[in-house]
Motif scaffolding. Structure first.
Motif, PDB file in Angstrom:
ATOM      1  N   TYR A  33       0.784  -1.234   0.000  1.00  0.00           N
ATOM      2  CA  TYR A  33       0.000   0.000   0.000  1.00  0.00           C
ATOM      3  C   TYR A  33       0.818   1.287   0.000  1.00  0.00           C
ATOM      4  CZ  TYR A  33      -3.752  -3.203   1.232  1.00  0.00           C
ATOM      5  OH  TYR A  33      -4.650  -4.229   1.232  1.00  0.00           O
ATOM      6  N   PHE A  34       2.061   1.238   0.479  1.00  0.00           N
ATOM      7  CA  PHE A  34       2.846   2.455   0.653  1.00  0.00           C
ATOM      8  C   PHE A  34       4.173   2.361  -0.086  1.00  0.00           C
ATOM      9  CE2 PHE A  34       0.015   2.341   4.271  1.00  0.00           C
ATOM     10  CZ  PHE A  34      -0.397   3.663   4.384  1.00  0.00           C
ATOM     11  N   THR A  35       4.606   3.494  -0.619  1.00  0.00           N
ATOM     12  CA  THR A  35       5.912   3.585  -1.261  1.00  0.00           C
ATOM     13  C   THR A  35       6.822   4.441  -0.383  1.00  0.00           C
ATOM     14  OG1 THR A  35       5.419   5.607  -2.490  1.00  0.00           O
ATOM     15  CG2 THR A  35       4.806   3.503  -3.539  1.00  0.00           C
ATOM     16  N   GLU A  36       8.079   4.427  -0.692  1.00  0.00           N
ATOM     17  CA  GLU A  36       9.026   5.237   0.068  1.00  0.00           C
ATOM     18  C   GLU A  36       8.678   6.725  -0.028  1.00  0.00           C
ATOM     19  OE1 GLU A  36      13.754   6.122  -0.062  1.00  0.00           O
ATOM     20  OE2 GLU A  36      13.160   4.010  -0.224  1.00  0.00           O
ATOM     21  N   ALA A  37       8.131   7.137  -1.157  1.00  0.00           N
ATOM     22  CA  ALA A  37       7.748   8.541  -1.338  1.00  0.00           C
ATOM     23  C   ALA A  37       6.638   8.966  -0.374  1.00  0.00           C
ATOM     24  CB  ALA A  37       7.305   8.777  -2.778  1.00  0.00           C
ATOM     25  N   ASP A  38       5.796   8.027   0.036  1.00  0.00           N
ATOM     26  CA  ASP A  38       4.701   8.342   0.962  1.00  0.00           C
ATOM     27  C   ASP A  38       5.198   8.671   2.367  1.00  0.00           C
ATOM     28  OD1 ASP A  38       2.707   7.737  -0.976  1.00  0.00           O
ATOM     29  OD2 ASP A  38       2.848   5.603  -0.470  1.00  0.00           O
ATOM     30  N   LEU A  39       6.352   8.160   2.731  1.00  0.00           N
ATOM     31  CA  LEU A  39       6.823   8.222   4.117  1.00  0.00           C
ATOM     32  C   LEU A  39       7.153   9.622   4.613  1.00  0.00           C
ATOM     33  CD1 LEU A  39       9.188   5.111   4.095  1.00  0.00           C
ATOM     34  CD2 LEU A  39       6.734   5.205   4.596  1.00  0.00           C
ATOM     35  N   ALA A  40       7.666  10.461   3.744  1.00  0.00           N
ATOM     36  CA  ALA A  40       8.138  11.782   4.171  1.00  0.00           C
ATOM     37  C   ALA A  40       7.037  12.649   4.776  1.00  0.00           C
ATOM     38  CB  ALA A  40       8.798  12.502   3.006  1.00  0.00           C
ATOM     39  N   ASP A  41       5.812  12.469   4.319  1.00  0.00           N
ATOM     40  CA  ASP A  41       4.710  13.322   4.777  1.00  0.00           C
ATOM     41  C   ASP A  41       3.905  12.718   5.920  1.00  0.00           C
ATOM     42  OD1 ASP A  41       5.327  15.266   2.871  1.00  0.00           O
ATOM     43  OD2 ASP A  41       4.131  14.251   1.341  1.00  0.00           O
ATOM     44  N   MET A  42       4.403  11.641   6.488  1.00  0.00           N
ATOM     45  CA  MET A  42       3.653  10.971   7.549  1.00  0.00           C
ATOM     46  C   MET A  42       4.252  11.286   8.912  1.00  0.00           C
ATOM     47  SD  MET A  42       2.793   7.323   5.729  1.00  0.00           S
ATOM     48  CE  MET A  42       1.330   7.004   6.728  1.00  0.00           C
ATOM     49  N   GLN A  43       3.405  11.200   9.928  1.00  0.00           N
ATOM     50  CA  GLN A  43       3.883  11.334  11.299  1.00  0.00           C
ATOM     51  C   GLN A  43       4.221   9.942  11.826  1.00  0.00           C
ATOM     52  OE1 GLN A  43       0.451  13.786  12.617  1.00  0.00           O
ATOM     53  NE2 GLN A  43       2.101  15.007  13.497  1.00  0.00           N
ATOM     54  N   VAL A  44       5.048   9.914  12.833  1.00  0.00           N
ATOM     55  CA  VAL A  44       5.533   8.657  13.378  1.00  0.00           C
ATOM     56  C   VAL A  44       4.691   8.237  14.576  1.00  0.00           C
ATOM     57  CG1 VAL A  44       7.564   7.510  14.347  1.00  0.00           C
ATOM     58  CG2 VAL A  44       7.849   9.250  12.608  1.00  0.00           C
ATOM     59  N   ILE A  45       4.416   6.946  14.654  1.00  0.00           N
ATOM     60  CA  ILE A  45       3.755   6.357  15.822  1.00  0.00           C
ATOM     61  C   ILE A  45       4.853   5.693  16.641  1.00  0.00           C
ATOM     62  CG2 ILE A  45       2.028   4.718  16.657  1.00  0.00           C
ATOM     63  CD1 ILE A  45       0.762   4.883  13.786  1.00  0.00           C
ATOM     64  N   VAL A  46       5.032   6.125  17.885  1.00  0.00           N
ATOM     65  CA  VAL A  46       6.074   5.559  18.747  1.00  0.00           C
ATOM     66  C   VAL A  46       5.472   5.086  20.064  1.00  0.00           C
ATOM     67  CG1 VAL A  46       7.938   6.957  17.746  1.00  0.00           C
ATOM     68  CG2 VAL A  46       6.721   7.789  19.743  1.00  0.00           C
ATOM     69  N   LEU A  47       6.122   4.085  20.658  1.00  0.00           N
ATOM     70  CA  LEU A  47       5.731   3.661  22.000  1.00  0.00           C
ATOM     71  C   LEU A  47       6.067   4.777  22.975  1.00  0.00           C
ATOM     72  CD1 LEU A  47       6.812  -0.083  22.336  1.00  0.00           C
ATOM     73  CD2 LEU A  47       4.503   0.859  22.482  1.00  0.00           C
ATOM     74  N   LYS A  48       5.143   5.083  23.848  1.00  0.00           N
ATOM     75  CA  LYS A  48       5.301   6.201  24.769  1.00  0.00           C
ATOM     76  C   LYS A  48       6.533   6.049  25.660  1.00  0.00           C
ATOM     77  CE  LYS A  48       1.552   7.958  26.588  1.00  0.00           C
ATOM     78  NZ  LYS A  48       0.398   8.182  27.476  1.00  0.00           N
ATOM     79  N   GLU A  49       6.699   4.917  26.267  1.00  0.00           N
ATOM     80  CA  GLU A  49       7.795   4.730  27.230  1.00  0.00           C
ATOM     81  C   GLU A  49       9.156   4.542  26.564  1.00  0.00           C
ATOM     82  OE1 GLU A  49       7.256   5.193  30.482  1.00  0.00           O
ATOM     83  OE2 GLU A  49       5.165   5.553  29.973  1.00  0.00           O
ATOM     84  N   GLN A  50       9.223   3.679  25.538  1.00  0.00           N
ATOM     85  CA  GLN A  50      10.503   3.334  24.937  1.00  0.00           C
ATOM     86  C   GLN A  50      10.905   4.232  23.773  1.00  0.00           C
ATOM     87  OE1 GLN A  50       7.967   1.230  25.449  1.00  0.00           O
ATOM     88  NE2 GLN A  50       8.685  -0.502  26.641  1.00  0.00           N
ATOM     89  N   GLY A  51       9.931   4.877  23.121  1.00  0.00           N
ATOM     90  CA  GLY A  51      10.239   5.684  21.944  1.00  0.00           C
ATOM     91  C   GLY A  51      10.456   4.860  20.684  1.00  0.00           C
ATOM     92  N   THR A  52      10.153   3.581  20.738  1.00  0.00           N
ATOM     93  CA  THR A  52      10.312   2.692  19.592  1.00  0.00           C
ATOM     94  C   THR A  52       9.358   3.092  18.472  1.00  0.00           C
ATOM     95  OG1 THR A  52      10.811   0.893  21.131  1.00  0.00           O
ATOM     96  CG2 THR A  52      10.261   0.258  18.863  1.00  0.00           C
ATOM     97  N   VAL A  53       9.872   3.193  17.251  1.00  0.00           N
ATOM     98  CA  VAL A  53       9.046   3.512  16.088  1.00  0.00           C
ATOM     99  C   VAL A  53       8.233   2.279  15.709  1.00  0.00           C
ATOM    100  CG1 VAL A  53       9.047   4.180  13.650  1.00  0.00           C
ATOM    101  CG2 VAL A  53      10.650   5.265  15.241  1.00  0.00           C
ATOM    102  N   LEU A  54       6.904   2.429  15.746  1.00  0.00           N
ATOM    103  CA  LEU A  54       5.995   1.325  15.433  1.00  0.00           C
ATOM    104  C   LEU A  54       5.484   1.395  14.002  1.00  0.00           C
ATOM    105  CD1 LEU A  54       3.725   1.475  18.614  1.00  0.00           C
ATOM    106  CD2 LEU A  54       5.834   0.171  18.284  1.00  0.00           C
TER     107      LEU A  54
END
Length: 151
Positions: A33-54
């Motif tokens: 569903y997603f290409t590398e070009a789509d990624l630049a305009d997205m916000q990141v979902i991270v775990l609150k405590e660890q900061g891990t990118v989900l």
């Protein structure tokens, strides 16, 4: 923009996030569903405590429907933990606080049961089932897709 939910934070990308998103974007379920070009305009979902990118999420305008839509992806390693629902609910609730956004949509492949469940569990109602004229028009890969709205 930072949005905080129970277990996750949605935030703007910082250094190193794009590389983490590129790795997730290579997973088969995301790559569909997603290409590398789509990624630049997205916000990141991270775990609150660890900061891990989900994964990532965005509120943007559907290119052909011209309606505000929520698009997202999560790493396969973190699916089934409720993080996707938290992110979609947080972003859609925040978007609907804007007076110029009367509703938001999610477009899902007819065969994508997990995306349909996320839409339903976060307050989106199935508005209609649509037949895709072409992949470019629907933004999804199947012949039939489901159109969800949340007011």
């Amino acid at each position: 923009m930072n949005l905080e939910a129970k277990s996750i934070i949605i935030r703007d990308q910082i250094e190193g996030d794009l590389e983490a998103l590129k790795v997730i974007a290579e997973e088969p379920a995301v790559k569909k569903y997603f290409t590398e070009a789509d990624l630049a305009d997205m916000q990141v979902i991270v775990l609150k405590e660890q900061g891990t990118v989900l994964g990532a999420i965005a509120l943007n305008e559907h290119p052909d429907l011209h309606e505000k839509q929520i698009v997202y992806f999560l790493s396969e390693a973190y699916k089934g933990c409720g993080y996707t629902k938290e992110a979609v609910k947080a972003l859609s609730d925040e978007a609907l606080k804007c007076k110029d956004i009367p509703y938001v949509i999610i477009v899902a492949d007819d065969g994508n049961a997990s995306q349909q469940r996320v839409a339903e569990k976060t307050g989106f109602g199935l508005y209609e089932k649509r037949v895709s004229v072409a992949e470019r028009l629907s933004g999804v890969t199947g012949d039939v897709y489901l159109y969800f709205r949340k007011y």
